[in-house]
Design an enzyme around this catalytic site. Structure first.
Site, PDB file in Angstrom:
ATOM      1  N   ASP A  39       0.811  -1.232   0.000  1.00 21.59           N
ATOM      2  CA  ASP A  39       0.000   0.000   0.000  1.00 21.59           C
ATOM      3  C   ASP A  39       0.837   1.271   0.000  1.00 21.59           C
ATOM      4  O   ASP A  39       0.349   2.346   0.370  1.00 21.59           O
ATOM      5  CB  ASP A  39      -0.949   0.015   1.212  1.00 21.59           C
ATOM      6  CG  ASP A  39      -1.785  -1.239   1.290  1.00 21.59           C
ATOM      7  OD1 ASP A  39      -2.097  -1.684   2.409  1.00 21.59           O
ATOM      8  OD2 ASP A  39      -2.111  -1.787   0.217  1.00 21.59           O
TER       9      ASP A  39
HETATM   10  N1  LIG Z   1       3.470  -6.270  -3.085  1.00 20.98           N
HETATM   11  C1  LIG Z   1       2.196  -5.849  -3.009  1.00 20.98           C
HETATM   12  N2  LIG Z   1       1.207  -6.729  -3.199  1.00 20.98           N
HETATM   13  C2  LIG Z   1      -0.071  -6.307  -3.138  1.00 20.98           C
HETATM   14  C3  LIG Z   1      -0.381  -4.963  -2.824  1.00 20.98           C
HETATM   15  C4  LIG Z   1       0.703  -4.044  -2.672  1.00 20.98           C
HETATM   16  O1  LIG Z   1       0.499  -2.834  -2.423  1.00 20.98           O
HETATM   17  N3  LIG Z   1       1.965  -4.529  -2.774  1.00 20.98           N
HETATM   18  N4  LIG Z   1      -1.694  -4.595  -2.638  1.00 20.98           N
HETATM   19  C5  LIG Z   1      -2.571  -5.705  -2.387  1.00 20.98           C
HETATM   20  C6  LIG Z   1      -3.990  -5.396  -2.127  1.00 20.98           C
HETATM   21  N5  LIG Z   1      -4.205  -5.177  -0.706  1.00 20.98           N
HETATM   22  C7  LIG Z   1      -4.586  -3.975  -0.302  1.00 20.98           C
HETATM   23  O2  LIG Z   1      -4.907  -3.115  -1.117  1.00 20.98           O
HETATM   24  C8  LIG Z   1      -3.967  -6.244   0.217  1.00 20.98           C
HETATM   25  C9  LIG Z   1      -4.250  -7.507  -0.147  1.00 20.98           C
HETATM   26  C10 LIG Z   1      -3.999  -8.552   0.741  1.00 20.98           C
HETATM   27  C11 LIG Z   1      -3.460  -8.336   1.966  1.00 20.98           C
HETATM   28  C12 LIG Z   1      -3.176  -9.487   2.858  1.00 20.98           C
HETATM   29  O3  LIG Z   1      -2.769  -9.321   3.965  1.00 20.98           O
HETATM   30  N6  LIG Z   1      -3.345 -10.736   2.312  1.00 20.98           N
HETATM   31  C13 LIG Z   1      -3.032 -11.947   3.037  1.00 20.98           C
HETATM   32  C14 LIG Z   1      -3.948 -13.061   2.568  1.00 20.98           C
HETATM   33  C15 LIG Z   1      -5.378 -12.693   2.657  1.00 20.98           C
HETATM   34  C16 LIG Z   1      -6.292 -13.685   1.992  1.00 20.98           C
HETATM   35  O4  LIG Z   1      -5.872 -14.697   1.480  1.00 20.98           O
HETATM   36  O5  LIG Z   1      -7.477 -13.374   1.975  1.00 20.98           O
HETATM   37  C17 LIG Z   1      -1.651 -12.421   2.643  1.00 20.98           C
HETATM   38  O6  LIG Z   1      -1.264 -12.177   1.485  1.00 20.98           O
HETATM   39  O7  LIG Z   1      -1.062 -13.116   3.472  1.00 20.98           O
HETATM   40  C18 LIG Z   1      -3.170  -7.040   2.321  1.00 20.98           C
HETATM   41  C19 LIG Z   1      -3.432  -5.978   1.445  1.00 20.98           C
HETATM   42  C20 LIG Z   1      -2.423  -6.760  -3.428  1.00 20.98           C
HETATM   43  N7  LIG Z   1      -1.063  -7.215  -3.375  1.00 20.98           N
END
Ligand SMILES: Nc1nc2c(c(=O)[nH]1)N[C@@H](CN(C=O)c1ccc(C(=O)N[C@@H](CCC(=O)O)C(=O)O)cc1)CN2
Length: 285
Positions: A229
């Site tokens: 983010d």
């Molecule tokens: N490297 C990045 N990857 C992603 C970003 C980013 O800014 N940099 N944005 C996200 C979208 N997002 C918020 O906008 C977001 C998505 C997911 C998570 C999160 O904590 N996901 C967990 C799993 C959750 C699940 O499976 O439902 C995880 O990955 O462990 C936080 C923020 C998209 N990717």
């Protein structure tokens, strides 16, 4: 020879004479400039420019003329045909609102893009994508399994290469991309975050907003970087809320804000209106 609409974008260290040299190189080939915008950033001394023009000259001739100016001023530049839709690969998880908005705008020719495929870590949205006659790729990611994540990201790279996607759009894709994939997609991956950044980063921003008692919620479209983010912001939108609205209502109101914010950011990127300036953007709207 027929006239073609083209867009030139460039950036370089700021100094006198850049606009004169660039427009001179175009006019020398009888190009007709239809829109020209530029900005010199006093903080970074970076000069950014976007020129839309019509020309009968060949791309080769245009590149030959512009290369001379690029050499002289140290330009980072890009020349694009403005009548060719940008190929985009959309990534999503279970939430449909941003994906559905892009699919409808695409079907309605209300976005200068060609959706070359949709990737999801869940099967839930396959029927929606099938309804629009587009390719759906289910690429699961097993939680807490680095090998599964690495394999999924390799599949994304394969699809980007195979489809010729020029932009990856994270339309509520809920997996954090690895540092390497962020580097591989640098400047060509856009995410929609469901808050008015820098407020309420990370997961469940609407619940964070409700707990804080804010009177305005919003959404932010930004380029994806390794820092969650934190990527350069392209577009933001807001909506007024108040004490009567539970988190579920903030989520409902936010869905429309997210969809239109993402669609606008994708349009501006596809029209070559967004230039990077450090961790910020210059948007020639
Ligand atoms: N490297 C990045 N990857 C992603 C970003 C980013 O800014 N940099 N944005 C996200 C979208 N997002 C918020 O906008 C977001 C998505 C997911 C998570 C999160 O904590 N996901 C967990 C799993 C959750 C699940 O499976 O439902 C995880 O990955 O462990 C936080 C923020 C998209 N990717």
């Amino acid at each position: 020879m027929s006239t073609r609409p083209r867009v030139l974008t460039l950036s370089c260290p700021d100094r006198p004479g850049i606009v004169h040299a660039v427009t001179g190189a175009l006019v020398a080939l009888d190009a007709n400039i239809t829109d020209s915008q530029q900005f010199g950033d006093p903080d970074t001394n970076l000069f950014s420019m976007r020129v839309a023009f019509d020309a009968t000259a060949t791309e080769e001739a245009l590149r030959a003329n512009l290369s001379v100016v690029a050499q002289r001023f140290g330009l980072e530049w890009s020349l694009s045909a403005a009548d060719v839709p940008m190929k985009i690969l959309v990534m999503c998880s279970k939430q449909a609102h941003c994906l559905n908005d892009l699919l409808f705008r695409h079907r309605s020719q209300n976005l200068p893009v060609e959706i070359v495929g949709v990737v999801s870590n869940h099967p839930d949205l396959a029927d929606l994508v099938g309804f629009y006659g587009l390719d759906f790729h289910h690429v699961p990611v097993a939680q807490g399994d680095p090998a599964s994540k690495a394999a999924a990201e390799d599949r994304v790279r394969e699809l980007v290469d195979a489809t010729g996607a020029e932009l990856v759009v994270l339309a509520r894709y809920m997996q954090v991309l690895s540092d390497q994939l962020c580097r591989d997609l640098s400047g060509r991956a856009i995410n929609i975050h469901h808050s008015f950044l820098p407020s309420f980063k990370g997961a469940r921003p609407y619940h964070q907003a409700h707990a804080r008692g804010v009177k305005i919620i919003g959404a932010t479209a930004h380029y994806v970087t390794a820092d969650l983010d934190e990527g350069p912001i392209i577009e933001q939108e807001i909506e007024r809320v108040d004490h009567r609205l539970p988190p579920a209502e903030l989520v409902r109101i936010g869905q429309d804000v997210e969809a239109r914010t993402l669609a606008r950011a994708v349009r501006w990127h596809a029209e070559h209106r967004v230039l990077l300036d450090g961790n910020r953007t210059v948007v020639f709207r």
